[in-house]
Structures are given as C-alpha cells and as structure tokens.
Motif scaffolding. Structure first.
Motif, mmCIF file in Angstrom:
data_model
loop_
_atom_site.group_PDB
_atom_site.id
_atom_site.type_symbol
_atom_site.label_atom_id
_atom_site.label_comp_id
_atom_site.label_asym_id
_atom_site.label_seq_id
_atom_site.Cartn_x
_atom_site.Cartn_y
_atom_site.Cartn_z
ATOM 1 N N PRO A 2 20.664 -35.179 14.634
ATOM 2 C CA PRO A 2 21.429 -36.237 15.057
ATOM 3 C C PRO A 2 20.878 -37.662 15.093
ATOM 4 C CG PRO A 2 21.529 -34.333 16.414
ATOM 5 C CD PRO A 2 20.524 -34.122 15.558
ATOM 6 N N GLY A 70 26.876 -36.728 21.277
ATOM 7 C CA GLY A 70 26.373 -36.922 19.970
ATOM 8 C C GLY A 70 25.153 -35.973 19.789
ATOM 9 N N GLY A 72 22.409 -33.007 19.284
ATOM 10 C CA GLY A 72 22.634 -31.762 18.449
ATOM 11 C C GLY A 72 22.768 -30.740 19.424
ATOM 12 N N MET A 90 30.124 -27.112 23.556
ATOM 13 C CA MET A 90 30.134 -28.014 22.615
ATOM 14 C C MET A 90 31.050 -29.121 22.767
ATOM 15 S SD MET A 90 30.737 -25.231 19.379
ATOM 16 C CE MET A 90 31.189 -26.439 18.264
ATOM 17 N N GLN A 91 32.205 -28.844 23.543
ATOM 18 C CA GLN A 91 33.165 -30.048 23.918
ATOM 19 C C GLN A 91 32.619 -30.824 25.050
ATOM 20 O OE1 GLN A 91 36.744 -27.761 24.757
ATOM 21 N NE2 GLN A 91 36.591 -27.130 22.817
ATOM 22 N N TYR A 95 28.923 -32.187 21.591
ATOM 23 C CA TYR A 95 27.662 -32.128 21.226
ATOM 24 C C TYR A 95 27.929 -31.521 19.722
ATOM 25 C CZ TYR A 95 26.127 -32.317 25.780
ATOM 26 O OH TYR A 95 25.813 -33.104 27.114
ATOM 27 N N ARG A 96 27.172 -31.653 18.726
ATOM 28 C CA ARG A 96 27.155 -31.242 17.449
ATOM 29 C C ARG A 96 26.424 -30.000 17.054
ATOM 30 N NH1 ARG A 96 25.177 -33.670 11.877
ATOM 31 N NH2 ARG A 96 23.289 -33.991 13.062
ATOM 32 N N LEU A 98 24.343 -26.968 15.881
ATOM 33 C CA LEU A 98 23.570 -26.753 14.806
ATOM 34 C C LEU A 98 23.197 -25.180 14.614
ATOM 35 C CD1 LEU A 98 21.439 -29.815 15.306
ATOM 36 C CD2 LEU A 98 22.926 -29.411 13.481
ATOM 37 N N ALA A 292 23.389 -27.751 9.324
ATOM 38 C CA ALA A 292 23.744 -29.306 9.171
ATOM 39 C C ALA A 292 24.451 -29.464 7.962
ATOM 40 C CB ALA A 292 22.597 -30.195 9.671
#
Length: 392
Positions: A2, A70, A72, A90-91, A95-96, A98, A292
């Motif tokens: 990230p 934002g 990871g 995640m929500q 968060y992204r 991986l 990713a």
C-alpha cells in the motif's frame, strides 16, 4: 505494498506473519490473541477464543486503532470458520486484502462444496482421492473409522474419533484415511500461475483429549520427483478452481503411491517460519506481490533441511522474568505469564543435513527448552518469598 506502507496482520497467532511482513520492509501492525514477547510492535491483543475465533466488535475497534484506511491486510488463522468476519474487517478500514477473499475462503472451507468441486478436477488421474465426508449420520449407520472435525478450525485440537451421538453444530465427519501427513506450500496468482514453495512432512503431538494436536513439520521432504510432480499439479488445479492467490497450503496423506487430499489452508500457515528460512529472501514478499497482482518470484532454496515444532509445557508454570530464550525459539510467552500443562510454551526450529538429523536436533532442543524453563520457573516459585527480585 500500500502507498502508506502499513500492513495490518490479523491472526489468532500473528507473530510469524508479522515478522515475515516486517522483513519485507513494510511497517507492520498486528492483531492476535497471544501478544507474544517477540511480536513486532505496534500490536494489540484482541478478545476472543482460540476455538471460536475473534470477538467481532473488539477486532474491528482494534484494527481501526492500529491501521489507517488504505492499509494492506494479511490474515492468518481465525477466519476460515468466519469468512463474514473477514469481510467486515476488510470494510472497517477499508483495508486492501493481500490474500484470499471471503468467497474463496468460504468455498474451500465448506466441506460438502469442497468435496464436490474436487470431484470435477479429475484428480483421480493423478492417483489422488478425497475421503468420504458426511454432515450428519445416525447411530445405526455407525461403521468404520470416522473423524469429527470442526469447520474452519486449525491446529488439530478439534479432531477426534467419532463415537456416535449428535454431531455438534459447525462440525462434520470425515472418513479416516491412511498415510503420512504431507503438505504442499504453494504460491498462486490470478493469471493461473502456481509454484510449489516446498513439500513438508508433518506430525501430531497427541494430548489426552486431542489425539491429532499439531506437533511440527520438516521441509523440504525427501519425496520421489514423480510424487512431487503429482502434488504440484494437484495444487495447480485446486488453486485455479478456487481462485486462490498468494501463499496457501494443501494438506494430504501419502500412502505409497496413493494420495488423499484432506483440506486447503487459504493463508500463510504453520510452516511459514520454515518456508521463510528455506527460501533465500523469504516467501512473504512473493505472497504480497502475487496477492496484489504484481510480478513475483521466489528465491532459490537453501541447502539443508529445517524442522519446526511446538514445545508444549509438561507442567503448569509461570514464565520467569529473566529466562534466557535461545535464538531458535519463537512465539515467546511474556515474563510472568501463566502456561498451563499441555499448552504451547514456544516454537522451536532446527536445521539438519537431512530429515532425520533435523528432527533429532529439534527433539533435543524441545526437551532442553521445556526442562530449562520448568526448572527455572520452579526455582523462582520456591524462592519468591526469600528473593523478591526473582518474582515474575
């Protein structure tokens, strides 16, 4: 990685993943249930249960405290039985992720759905099968050797022989197959590429109420190339069928030429420490890149064989404040912490020229660390009222 360089790790025991992520140069923040002394900071212990997992609201609140939007997200054990919790985490940032998303986790950890999907992959042409499973069975149907397993659980604590009676919620029955426990660690990406990291042999360390409790593993296992090729192809087909990305493991039983698929762990697993040392440069960077969608590669394998295991306490003890942990120990309990009989004391690793030597050194180290810690703890407890400075 990230843009802000932060990666949040969430796992029931997050130390191995957090250290591996930190070695890639990322800033790591960790949520787990143990808070080991060697866990990279910042980290927070999250309420929950090792069997049932994290407490949802506590997990979300802790994540928002540690990691900005934002960041990871890399997850370990604790989400296979609760893919909806993974979605909520995640929500929360957002968060992204991986790694594998909730849908992939749900698919590989649904016993009936997993078995049905495997049946379409023509694994039988590789000499690979899957044990019969049931989600219910009446007492008058009882025959043969069945095991009760908890959906999405890890560590082998939950596996026991079935003796009849009602099947607990969230559990299923699986026919007990023959063979040596073997696991294929692999990295896959969305392009369909799948590469074997290592094949390991695993073993149980039975406890009175947990005959299949995880003991340890050794890798790379000495297996014929023809078998290694079959296992790699099975992992490739399974990864493609379920859309798996990043580092995963395929657990099997190998009995001569016969191979039985047991399950897939859609995350970095118990052998991560060994894999990090086995491959030059580790494996976490390849996991992050593959997950990713970036180009990725694995470093060459180092010579030798490495083994790792959990050292379980022989007796209840309080961890001494000044205990000198050797460098081959990890998952270190904090000074003053209580470790119950049969509970994990720490993790231990050892190298050798072959499997036999690595396991022999490993056993010697486990015996030594358990004996030394127990002896030091007993000394502290006996002299606590005489030498206050030794109190934990």
């Amino acid at each position: 990685m990230p843009e802000n360089g932060v990666i949040l790790v969430a796992a029931l025991s997050g130390r191995a993943i957090a250290q591996a992520v930190a070695r890639t140069g990322a800033v790591v923040a960790t949520l787990d249930q143990f808070g080991d002394a060697d866990l990279p900071l910042p980290a927070l212990c999250v309420a929950g249960d090792p069997v049932t997992g994290f407490e949802r609201d506590a997990l979300i609140a802790a994540a928002r405290t540690l990691a900005p939007p934002g960041s990871g997200l890399v997850v370990g054990s604790g989400f296979e039985q609760a893919p909806d919790l993974l979605a909520a985490l995640m929500q929360a940032g957002p968060y992204r992720l991986l790694g594998n998303g909730p849908d992939a986790v749900r698919a590989v950890k649904d016993p009936a759905g997993f078995a049905a999907r495997l049946a379409t992959l023509r694994l039988e042409e590789l000499g690979i099968g899957h044990p019969e499973m049931r989600v219910a069975m009446s007492d008058d149907e009882v025959s043969g050797d069945w095991l009760v397993k908890r959906v999405g659980a890890a560590g082998g604590w939950h596996i026991v022989p079935w003796t009849g009676g009602p099947l607990p919620d969230g559990h299923y029955l699986q026919w007990r197959a023959a063979g040596r426990p073997t696991s294929v660690a692999f990295i896959a990406d969305r392009s369909g590429w799948c590469e074997t990291v290592a094949i390991s042999r695993q073993w149980a360390d039975p406890a009175p109420d947990a005959p299949f409790r995880y003991g340890g593993a050794v890798l790379p296992a000495a297996v014929p190339q023809s078998l290694a090729d079959r296992l790699a192809e099975a992992a490739r087909r399974i990864a493609a069928a379920f859309g798996l990305v990043g580092l995963n493991s395929l657990d099997l039983l190998v009995d001569g030429k016969s191979v039985t698929v047991l399950e897939v762990n859609p995350r970095p697993g118990a052998t991560l420490d060994l894999l990090e040392r086995h491959r030059q440069g580790g494996v976490m960077r390849a996991h992050l890149d593959a997950a990713a969608g970036r180009d990725w590669k694995l470093g060459a394998a180092r010579p030798g064989v490495i083994a790792g295991a959990v050292a379980y306490a022989d007796s209840a003890l309080t961890v001494p404040a000044d205990f000198p942990w050797p460098p081959w120990c990890a998952d270190l309990p904090r000074a003053g912490g209580a470790v119950g009989v049969g509970q994990p004391l720490c993790s231990v690793t050892a190298w050798g020229g072959d499997e036999e030597e690595a396991r022999r050194r490993l056993s010697c180290r486990i015996e030594r660390i358990v004996a030394d810690c127990t002896r030091r703890a007993c000394f502290v407890e006996r002299t606590a009222d005489v030498v206050p400075s030794l109190q934990c």
